[in-house]
Design a protein around this motif. Structure first.
Motif, PDB file in Angstrom:
ATOM      1  N   THR A 139     -59.186   8.676 -33.355  1.00 22.67           N
ATOM      2  CA  THR A 139     -58.421   8.152 -32.222  1.00 22.67           C
ATOM      3  C   THR A 139     -57.955   6.717 -32.430  1.00 22.67           C
ATOM      4  O   THR A 139     -57.216   6.185 -31.617  1.00 22.67           O
ATOM      5  CB  THR A 139     -59.253   8.225 -30.931  1.00 22.67           C
ATOM      6  N   SER A 140     -58.377   6.089 -33.529  1.00 22.57           N
ATOM      7  CA  SER A 140     -57.927   4.731 -33.833  1.00 22.57           C
ATOM      8  C   SER A 140     -58.101   4.499 -35.329  1.00 22.57           C
ATOM      9  O   SER A 140     -58.814   5.251 -36.012  1.00 22.57           O
ATOM     10  CB  SER A 140     -58.733   3.691 -33.052  1.00 22.57           C
ATOM     11  N   LEU A 141     -57.462   3.458 -35.838  1.00 22.68           N
ATOM     12  CA  LEU A 141     -57.535   3.204 -37.271  1.00 22.68           C
ATOM     13  C   LEU A 141     -58.911   2.724 -37.711  1.00 22.68           C
ATOM     14  O   LEU A 141     -59.241   2.804 -38.897  1.00 22.68           O
ATOM     15  CB  LEU A 141     -56.465   2.188 -37.678  1.00 22.68           C
ATOM     16  N   ASP A 142     -59.711   2.213 -36.776  1.00 23.87           N
ATOM     17  CA  ASP A 142     -61.075   1.809 -37.122  1.00 23.87           C
ATOM     18  C   ASP A 142     -62.115   2.824 -36.641  1.00 23.87           C
ATOM     19  O   ASP A 142     -63.304   2.522 -36.571  1.00 23.87           O
ATOM     20  CB  ASP A 142     -61.389   0.417 -36.567  1.00 23.87           C
ATOM     21  N   ASP A 143     -61.654   4.031 -36.322  1.00 17.54           N
ATOM     22  CA  ASP A 143     -62.565   5.087 -35.883  1.00 17.54           C
ATOM     23  C   ASP A 143     -63.565   5.400 -36.995  1.00 17.54           C
ATOM     24  O   ASP A 143     -63.178   5.614 -38.144  1.00 17.54           O
ATOM     25  CB  ASP A 143     -61.747   6.340 -35.547  1.00 17.54           C
ATOM     26  N   PRO A 144     -64.868   5.438 -36.686  1.00 17.28           N
ATOM     27  CA  PRO A 144     -65.859   5.762 -37.732  1.00 17.28           C
ATOM     28  C   PRO A 144     -65.666   7.147 -38.322  1.00 17.28           C
ATOM     29  O   PRO A 144     -66.181   7.421 -39.418  1.00 17.28           O
ATOM     30  CB  PRO A 144     -67.200   5.642 -36.992  1.00 17.28           C
ATOM     31  N   ASP A 145     -64.958   8.030 -37.634  1.00 15.91           N
ATOM     32  CA  ASP A 145     -64.705   9.364 -38.168  1.00 15.91           C
ATOM     33  C   ASP A 145     -63.596   9.395 -39.208  1.00 15.91           C
ATOM     34  O   ASP A 145     -63.390  10.423 -39.862  1.00 15.91           O
ATOM     35  CB  ASP A 145     -64.354  10.333 -37.032  1.00 15.91           C
ATOM     36  N   LEU A 146     -62.834   8.305 -39.353  1.00 13.90           N
ATOM     37  CA  LEU A 146     -61.826   8.236 -40.413  1.00 13.90           C
ATOM     38  C   LEU A 146     -62.536   7.757 -41.675  1.00 13.90           C
ATOM     39  O   LEU A 146     -62.762   6.563 -41.877  1.00 13.90           O
ATOM     40  CB  LEU A 146     -60.694   7.291 -40.020  1.00 13.90           C
ATOM     41  N   ASN A 147     -62.885   8.700 -42.524  1.00 12.33           N
ATOM     42  CA  ASN A 147     -63.771   8.407 -43.653  1.00 12.33           C
ATOM     43  C   ASN A 147     -63.070   7.625 -44.760  1.00 12.33           C
ATOM     44  O   ASN A 147     -63.652   6.719 -45.355  1.00 12.33           O
ATOM     45  CB  ASN A 147     -64.341   9.712 -44.219  1.00 12.33           C
ATOM     46  N   ILE A 148     -61.835   8.000 -45.070  1.00 17.94           N
ATOM     47  CA  ILE A 148     -61.068   7.332 -46.125  1.00 17.94           C
ATOM     48  C   ILE A 148     -59.994   6.477 -45.460  1.00 17.94           C
ATOM     49  O   ILE A 148     -59.131   6.996 -44.743  1.00 17.94           O
ATOM     50  CB  ILE A 148     -60.404   8.342 -47.073  1.00 17.94           C
ATOM     51  N   THR A 149     -60.030   5.188 -45.686  1.00 15.84           N
ATOM     52  CA  THR A 149     -59.035   4.275 -45.122  1.00 15.84           C
ATOM     53  C   THR A 149     -58.465   3.395 -46.221  1.00 15.84           C
ATOM     54  O   THR A 149     -59.058   3.262 -47.305  1.00 15.84           O
ATOM     55  CB  THR A 149     -59.635   3.390 -44.018  1.00 15.84           C
ATOM     56  N   GLN A 150     -57.320   2.808 -45.925  1.00 13.47           N
ATOM     57  CA  GLN A 150     -56.737   1.816 -46.827  1.00 13.47           C
ATOM     58  C   GLN A 150     -56.317   0.577 -46.040  1.00 13.47           C
ATOM     59  O   GLN A 150     -55.941   0.682 -44.861  1.00 13.47           O
ATOM     60  CB  GLN A 150     -55.524   2.386 -47.566  1.00 13.47           C
ATOM     61  N   THR A 151     -56.370  -0.555 -46.705  1.00 10.65           N
ATOM     62  CA  THR A 151     -55.823  -1.797 -46.176  1.00 10.65           C
ATOM     63  C   THR A 151     -54.938  -2.416 -47.252  1.00 10.65           C
ATOM     64  O   THR A 151     -55.000  -2.027 -48.427  1.00 10.65           O
ATOM     65  CB  THR A 151     -56.929  -2.786 -45.792  1.00 10.65           C
ATOM     66  N   TYR A 152     -54.108  -3.373 -46.841  1.00  6.58           N
ATOM     67  CA  TYR A 152     -53.242  -4.025 -47.826  1.00  6.58           C
ATOM     68  C   TYR A 152     -53.084  -5.500 -47.527  1.00  6.58           C
ATOM     69  O   TYR A 152     -53.263  -5.965 -46.401  1.00  6.58           O
ATOM     70  CB  TYR A 152     -51.864  -3.351 -47.885  1.00  6.58           C
TER      71      TYR A 152
END
Length: 509
Positions: A139-152
């Motif tokens: 539900t958000s980009l910092d959701d703990p359920d989003l296991n793989i993330t990227q930043t730039y």
């Protein structure tokens, strides 16, 4: 040359066949590239031998236009990773961590960039003990359920004569919009997209993430020109495919040399870190058609590693293009006389009085006159239809570069009027009215809603029903996965148990 006029279905078939000849020949259509990025072979999708095996580094398209809702700004969009299948999990689509994704701006016409905007990405994994991209609804980009993330990070590098003068980090650790796994995983993807738009100083904005591939065309030419059925035209081959996009909106006065010189040249490159730890350029894109159709096979990898200041080495590909000869041979439409100086002017310099810098060094760039206001009602053929805010003056998302390019390669600029095209006149999805303008990516899971799941229910508490397709009855082997299964590890354990049961049943029978 005598102009040819063809009407109705015959015209559409011939137009599509011309696209076919372009792609089947796969080589030097300087005229097509001259008029605009992107034609015949899905723009710059898999356009050269080496880069076709490295999709994370493969540029597909570049767009540049005066922002329609903020006309004091200019928007640049560059795309990578061609033909992303939305359901291509469990390892979905990320930018490369060992690459520099660069946007170049030449604001004085000398064929060397004065501004370089550099994007570098970092991948983060929360839980390496699961195979899942996400472990629950996101539900958000910092959701703990989003296991793989990227930043730039985003850097602004100022150059003079090809040498770095200054370097400023203008954005740090900005989140990337994820791949759109599906409605159960990302019930409100649009909210995630908006969260990934990052405000920069002076009214600038940046975005990185997945998007619907905005390029539109009928590409079914590799099956020996539409499978031999010439009535099969007008289908957008890229419908349903996604790309990874970088979008940047900047104050126009930040990128131009002065109010008296409002024309900028734009291109993108990808640099990959080699085994020695140094970065080397492996992909380049301004007018994307160049490496598909202007350059023959012997030049394609060289072009990807080259700089605009060295483009004289490709001049013969422009002045003596192969495509018109193929069209003449197959369809008996007389090719314009060579050398094609009309293509040199548009392709290497910009059109005089439109988007040609005062002291231009011929080179391949997407050139934009930022002083031309956005059109209230954009015309898909741009300048060819009297709309000077469109192609070849930059490139808008809605510009029909296939049709415009085909018309130019067959002599539109030297008196041979024609109305060639591929019968695909717009994208399958509607573009946005505000930054980043791109349409949301197609979801990996997009079928009918499963039995027992509604928009108001927590999908994680409905695993059993969700795995039973709508319209079926009874629990069958799915009875082992109960609706009381919770989120996270417990739910995954139950799914795993059901899969093991199914495998045992397969062995038994």
């Amino acid at each position: 040359m005598t102009p040819h006029s063809i009407s109705g279905a015959g015209r559409r078939s011939l137009a599509t066949l011309v696209c076919g000849a372009l792609a089947a020949g796969g080589l030097a259509a300087a005229g097509v590239a001259a008029l605009e990025p992107g034609a015949a072979v899905a723009s710059s999708h898999r356009e050269a031998p080496l880069i076709s095996g490295q999709p994370q580094y493969d540029n597909t398209d570049v767009y540049a236009f005066v922002s329609p809702d903020k006309p004091d700004t200019t928007t640049i969009i560059a795309n990578w990773i061609p033909f992303e299948d939305p359901a291509g999990g469990p390892n979905f689509f990320t930018f490369a961590d060992d690459a520099q994704y660069d946007l170049h701006i030449d604001n004085n016409g000398d064929a060397e960039g004065e501004l370089l905007l550099r994007y570098t990405f970092t991948t983060h994994t929360k839980n390496e003990k699961t195979f899942l991209y996400n472990t629950g609804p996101v539900t958000s980009l910092d959701d703990p359920d989003l296991n793989i993330t990227q930043t730039y990070d985003l850097e602004l590098i100022k150059l003079h004569g090809g040498k770095e003068m200054s370097r400023t980090k203008v954005a740090d650790n900005v989140p990337v919009a994820p791949s759109n796994v599906g409605k159960a995983s990302m019930p409100d993807y649009d909210a995630l997209r908006k969260e990934a738009i990052y405000k920069l100083p002076n009214g600038a904005q940046t975005f990185a993430g997945q998007a619907d591939d905005p390029f539109f065309l009928d590409l079914r030419v590799f099956d020996l020109l539409y499978g031999g059925d010439l009535s099969e035209v007008g289908r957008d081959t890229l419908k349903g495919y996604n790309v990874n996009s970088i979008a940047l909106q900047l104050p126009t006065d930040m990128i131009t040399e002065s109010k008296d010189q409002p024309i900028v040249g734009i291109w993108s490159t990808t640099q990959r870190r080699n085994a020695q730890g140094y970065y080397e350029q492996v992909s380049r894109l301004g007018n994307p058609l160049v490496n598909e159709v202007v350059n023959p096979l012997k030049d394609k990898d060289t072009f990807n590693a080259s700089e605009p200041k060295d483009d004289a080495q490709f001049l013969e590909n422009v002045t003596h293009p192969e495509l018109p000869k193929l069209i003449e041979q197959i369809y008996k439409i007389e090719a314009p006389a060579e050398p094609r100086d009309d293509l040199v002017d548009v392709f290497l310099k910009g059109a005089e009085g439109l988007n040609q810098p005062p002291k231009v060094t011929p080179s391949e760039q997407l050139r934009l006159n930022t002083s031309i206001a956005p059109a209230h009602s954009p015309k898909r053929l741009g300048v060819l239809d009297g709309d000077n805010a469109g192609f070849p003056n930059g490139r808008r998302l809605t510009d029909d570069v296939i049709d415009a390019a085909l018309q130019v390669v067959e002599g539109e600029l030297v008196g041979a009027k024609n109305d060639l095209g591929d019968a695909v006149d717009k994208n399958d999805k509607t573009f946005g009215k505000s930054f980043p303008y791109l349409a949301n990516p197609t979801a990996g899971s997009r079928g009918a809603r499963a039995k027992g799941v509604s928009g108001d229910n927590d999908v994680r508490s409905q695993l059993g029903d969700a795995l039973q397709p709508a319209g079926t009855s009874g629990t069958g082997n799915m009875g082992l996965i109960t609706a009381s299964a919770g989120a996270g590890a417990a739910g995954i354990a139950l799914i795993g148990g059901g899969l093991l049961w199914w495998l045992r049943m397969r062995r038994r029978y």
